[in-house]
Design a protein around this motif. Structure first.
Motif, PDB file in Angstrom:
ATOM      1  N   ASN A 101       1.029  -1.408  -0.139  1.00 40.98           N
ATOM      2  CA  ASN A 101       0.120  -0.022   0.048  1.00 40.98           C
ATOM      3  C   ASN A 101       0.875   1.340  -0.109  1.00 40.98           C
ATOM      4  O   ASN A 101       0.692   2.332  -0.815  1.00 40.98           O
ATOM      5  CB  ASN A 101      -0.962  -0.077   1.132  1.00 40.98           C
ATOM      6  N   VAL A 102       2.073   1.297   0.857  1.00 44.37           N
ATOM      7  CA  VAL A 102       2.669   2.464   0.962  1.00 44.37           C
ATOM      8  C   VAL A 102       3.603   2.678  -0.217  1.00 44.37           C
ATOM      9  O   VAL A 102       4.006   3.534  -0.809  1.00 44.37           O
ATOM     10  CB  VAL A 102       3.806   2.435   2.175  1.00 44.37           C
ATOM     11  N   GLU A 103       4.102   1.534  -0.993  1.00 41.52           N
ATOM     12  CA  GLU A 103       4.719   1.593  -2.357  1.00 41.52           C
ATOM     13  C   GLU A 103       3.954   1.955  -3.343  1.00 41.52           C
ATOM     14  O   GLU A 103       4.519   2.606  -4.454  1.00 41.52           O
ATOM     15  CB  GLU A 103       5.088  -0.090  -2.579  1.00 41.52           C
ATOM     16  N   MET A 104       2.556   2.168  -3.453  1.00 41.02           N
ATOM     17  CA  MET A 104       1.906   2.129  -4.551  1.00 41.02           C
ATOM     18  C   MET A 104       1.827   3.507  -5.497  1.00 41.02           C
ATOM     19  O   MET A 104       2.201   3.724  -6.551  1.00 41.02           O
ATOM     20  CB  MET A 104       0.244   2.104  -4.248  1.00 41.02           C
ATOM     21  N   PRO A 105       2.053   4.598  -4.683  1.00 41.64           N
ATOM     22  CA  PRO A 105       2.445   6.065  -5.178  1.00 41.64           C
ATOM     23  C   PRO A 105       3.626   6.007  -5.966  1.00 41.64           C
ATOM     24  O   PRO A 105       3.947   6.303  -6.865  1.00 41.64           O
ATOM     25  CB  PRO A 105       2.228   7.175  -4.283  1.00 41.64           C
ATOM     26  N   MET A 106       4.643   5.238  -5.233  1.00 44.04           N
ATOM     27  CA  MET A 106       5.927   5.225  -5.925  1.00 44.04           C
ATOM     28  C   MET A 106       5.905   4.312  -7.367  1.00 44.04           C
ATOM     29  O   MET A 106       6.719   4.767  -8.084  1.00 44.04           O
ATOM     30  CB  MET A 106       6.993   4.639  -5.021  1.00 44.04           C
ATOM     31  N   LEU A 107       5.215   3.350  -7.289  1.00 44.18           N
ATOM     32  CA  LEU A 107       4.694   2.441  -8.351  1.00 44.18           C
ATOM     33  C   LEU A 107       4.364   3.438  -9.497  1.00 44.18           C
ATOM     34  O   LEU A 107       4.748   3.445 -10.732  1.00 44.18           O
ATOM     35  CB  LEU A 107       4.028   1.543  -8.155  1.00 44.18           C
ATOM     36  N   TYR A 108       3.470   4.467  -9.321  1.00 45.97           N
ATOM     37  CA  TYR A 108       2.921   5.065 -10.496  1.00 45.97           C
ATOM     38  C   TYR A 108       3.817   6.454 -10.747  1.00 45.97           C
ATOM     39  O   TYR A 108       3.675   6.729 -11.721  1.00 45.97           O
ATOM     40  CB  TYR A 108       1.571   5.934  -9.655  1.00 45.97           C
ATOM     41  N   ARG A 116      11.625   1.784  -4.172  1.00 46.82           N
ATOM     42  CA  ARG A 116      10.122   1.541  -3.406  1.00 46.82           C
ATOM     43  C   ARG A 116      10.257   0.858  -2.184  1.00 46.82           C
ATOM     44  O   ARG A 116       9.602   1.563  -1.354  1.00 46.82           O
ATOM     45  CB  ARG A 116       9.345   0.881  -4.468  1.00 46.82           C
ATOM     46  N   LEU A 117      10.919  -0.405  -2.112  1.00 48.66           N
ATOM     47  CA  LEU A 117      10.860  -1.304  -0.956  1.00 48.66           C
ATOM     48  C   LEU A 117      11.646  -0.804   0.249  1.00 48.66           C
ATOM     49  O   LEU A 117      11.134  -0.556   1.249  1.00 48.66           O
ATOM     50  CB  LEU A 117      11.604  -2.552  -1.316  1.00 48.66           C
ATOM     51  N   GLU A 118      12.817   0.122  -0.056  1.00 53.91           N
ATOM     52  CA  GLU A 118      13.450   0.620   1.016  1.00 53.91           C
ATOM     53  C   GLU A 118      12.933   1.845   1.403  1.00 53.91           C
ATOM     54  O   GLU A 118      12.649   1.962   2.778  1.00 53.91           O
ATOM     55  CB  GLU A 118      14.864   1.105   0.229  1.00 53.91           C
ATOM     56  N   ARG A 119      12.174   2.714   0.565  1.00 55.49           N
ATOM     57  CA  ARG A 119      11.533   3.869   1.362  1.00 55.49           C
ATOM     58  C   ARG A 119      10.072   3.466   2.038  1.00 55.49           C
ATOM     59  O   ARG A 119       9.869   4.162   3.064  1.00 55.49           O
ATOM     60  CB  ARG A 119      11.158   4.843   0.320  1.00 55.49           C
ATOM     61  N   ALA A 120       9.542   2.588   1.611  1.00 57.11           N
ATOM     62  CA  ALA A 120       8.086   1.955   2.207  1.00 57.11           C
ATOM     63  C   ALA A 120       8.639   1.331   3.694  1.00 57.11           C
ATOM     64  O   ALA A 120       7.711   1.764   4.505  1.00 57.11           O
ATOM     65  CB  ALA A 120       7.514   1.110   1.363  1.00 57.11           C
ATOM     66  N   THR A 121       9.671   0.809   3.460  1.00 56.73           N
ATOM     67  CA  THR A 121       9.922   0.104   4.909  1.00 56.73           C
ATOM     68  C   THR A 121      10.539   1.378   5.822  1.00 56.73           C
ATOM     69  O   THR A 121      10.137   1.293   7.136  1.00 56.73           O
ATOM     70  CB  THR A 121      11.134  -0.994   4.661  1.00 56.73           C
ATOM     71  N   VAL A 148      -0.701   3.617   8.411  1.00 57.89           N
ATOM     72  CA  VAL A 148      -0.254   2.982   7.150  1.00 57.89           C
ATOM     73  C   VAL A 148      -0.619   4.178   5.906  1.00 57.89           C
ATOM     74  O   VAL A 148       0.213   4.388   5.189  1.00 57.89           O
ATOM     75  CB  VAL A 148      -0.928   1.529   6.890  1.00 57.89           C
ATOM     76  N   ALA A 149      -1.651   4.904   6.101  1.00 53.39           N
ATOM     77  CA  ALA A 149      -2.251   5.751   5.169  1.00 53.39           C
ATOM     78  C   ALA A 149      -1.254   7.012   5.230  1.00 53.39           C
ATOM     79  O   ALA A 149      -1.197   7.465   4.251  1.00 53.39           O
ATOM     80  CB  ALA A 149      -3.730   6.238   5.551  1.00 53.39           C
ATOM     81  N   ILE A 150      -0.812   7.501   6.428  1.00 53.78           N
ATOM     82  CA  ILE A 150       0.173   8.647   6.584  1.00 53.78           C
ATOM     83  C   ILE A 150       1.362   8.100   5.880  1.00 53.78           C
ATOM     84  O   ILE A 150       1.958   9.037   5.388  1.00 53.78           O
ATOM     85  CB  ILE A 150       0.100   8.837   7.867  1.00 53.78           C
ATOM     86  N   ALA A 151       1.928   6.948   6.096  1.00 51.99           N
ATOM     87  CA  ALA A 151       3.138   6.522   5.268  1.00 51.99           C
ATOM     88  C   ALA A 151       2.855   6.567   3.822  1.00 51.99           C
ATOM     89  O   ALA A 151       3.912   6.994   3.339  1.00 51.99           O
ATOM     90  CB  ALA A 151       3.664   4.975   6.087  1.00 51.99           C
ATOM     91  N   ARG A 152       1.736   6.041   3.442  1.00 54.63           N
ATOM     92  CA  ARG A 152       1.682   5.924   1.967  1.00 54.63           C
ATOM     93  C   ARG A 152       1.518   7.540   1.475  1.00 54.63           C
ATOM     94  O   ARG A 152       2.087   7.769   0.372  1.00 54.63           O
ATOM     95  CB  ARG A 152       0.249   5.411   1.556  1.00 54.63           C
ATOM     96  N   ALA A 153       1.077   8.596   2.237  1.00 54.47           N
ATOM     97  CA  ALA A 153       0.703   9.820   1.879  1.00 54.47           C
ATOM     98  C   ALA A 153       2.287  10.291   1.700  1.00 54.47           C
ATOM     99  O   ALA A 153       2.477  11.302   0.867  1.00 54.47           O
ATOM    100  CB  ALA A 153       0.095  10.734   2.873  1.00 54.47           C
ATOM    101  N   MET A 154       3.394   9.635   2.364  1.00 54.90           N
ATOM    102  CA  MET A 154       4.669  10.397   2.354  1.00 54.90           C
ATOM    103  C   MET A 154       5.438   9.664   1.213  1.00 54.90           C
ATOM    104  O   MET A 154       6.539  10.053   1.119  1.00 54.90           O
ATOM    105  CB  MET A 154       5.014  10.038   3.680  1.00 54.90           C
ATOM    106  N   ALA A 155       5.065   8.814   0.666  1.00 52.77           N
ATOM    107  CA  ALA A 155       5.687   7.976  -0.300  1.00 52.77           C
ATOM    108  C   ALA A 155       6.644   8.750  -1.371  1.00 52.77           C
ATOM    109  O   ALA A 155       7.859   8.558  -1.408  1.00 52.77           O
ATOM    110  CB  ALA A 155       4.860   7.251  -0.919  1.00 52.77           C
TER     111      ALA A 155
END
Length: 226
Positions: A101-108, A116-121, A148-155
């Motif tokens: 979920n946190v990786e998703m914005p970085m995928l886009y 992606r993996l390092e930053r999401a972690t 988790v949603a806050i972490a995703r917003a920071m991606a």
């Protein structure tokens, strides 16, 4: 923002003006709350701040870009790179674990998998959710989902975090825990945070309180930080 007006159903008998000439400056690194009752226009204002909608009239400059002149693709790019959204309902992808979920914005954004993996972690670590990275949303409590949603917003390392009633679905204790994360992001990461809320108590935790009523700003004050 300079003299922002927003109308719906333009030219029809039921034409409706929601925002009545909003002028507002938010500086980099500020922690601001926008407070108002239901129907005050704060959600419409949030949608314009977040480049989810355009003003009918007026000028909105975000990091020097005039939002009102951009097309849909350019607006989408700004939303993905410059603004992190946090919603009351979390909006996590249900079949995907916390890490993905946190990786998703970085995928886009086309970031490579390793990055992606390092930053999401690292972001899950930042919000205290590293030990839940493989959990699906339905295996998490409300407060854990919001972290988790806050972490995703920071991606994508946005310049602005835009939080719409982020503690609305949480109990008081969990809500305070989520607010503590916002303070941490503000103080340690220097994030500009705009919090949309109907709660004056929550707004008191921010540096500046902007109160909106009937589509107009009725007060703009520094909060009591004692």
């Amino acid at each position: 923002m300079k003299n922002i007006i927003k109308r719906y159903y333009i030219g029809m008998p039921n034409e409706l003006q929601i925002l009545n000439g909003i002028s507002l400056n938010v500086n980099e690194g500020e922690f601001v709350s926008i407070v108002g009752a239901s129907g005050s226009g704060k959600s419409t204002l949030m949608n314009i701040i977040g480049a989810l909608d355009r003003p009918t009239e007026g000028e909105y400059l975000l990091n020097g870009n005039d939002i009102s002149t951009l097309d849909d693709i350019e607006l989408s790019e700004i939303r993905n790179s410059q603004i992190g959204f946090i919603f009351q309902t979390f909006n996590l992808i249900s079949r995907t674990n916390a890490l993905k979920n946190v990786e998703m914005p970085m995928l886009y954004a086309g970031k490579p998998r390793k990055e992606r993996l390092e930053r999401a972690t690292a972001l899950l670590e930042l919000v205290g959710m590293a030990d839940r990275s493989t959990h699906l949303p339905n295996e998490l409590s409300g407060g854990q989902k919001q972290r988790v949603a806050i972490a995703r917003a920071m991606a994508n390392n946005p310049s602005i975090l835009l939080a719409d009633e982020p503690t609305g679905a949480l109990d008081t204790k969990t809500g305070h825990m989520v607010m503590d994360i916002f303070h941490k992001l503000h103080e340690q990461e220097g994030k500009t945070i705009i919090l949309i809320t109907h709660s004056p108590e929550l707004a008191q935790e921010t540096e500046r309180i902007i109160t909106i009523s009937d589509g107009a700003i009725i007060s703009d004050t520094g909060a009591n930080t004692s």
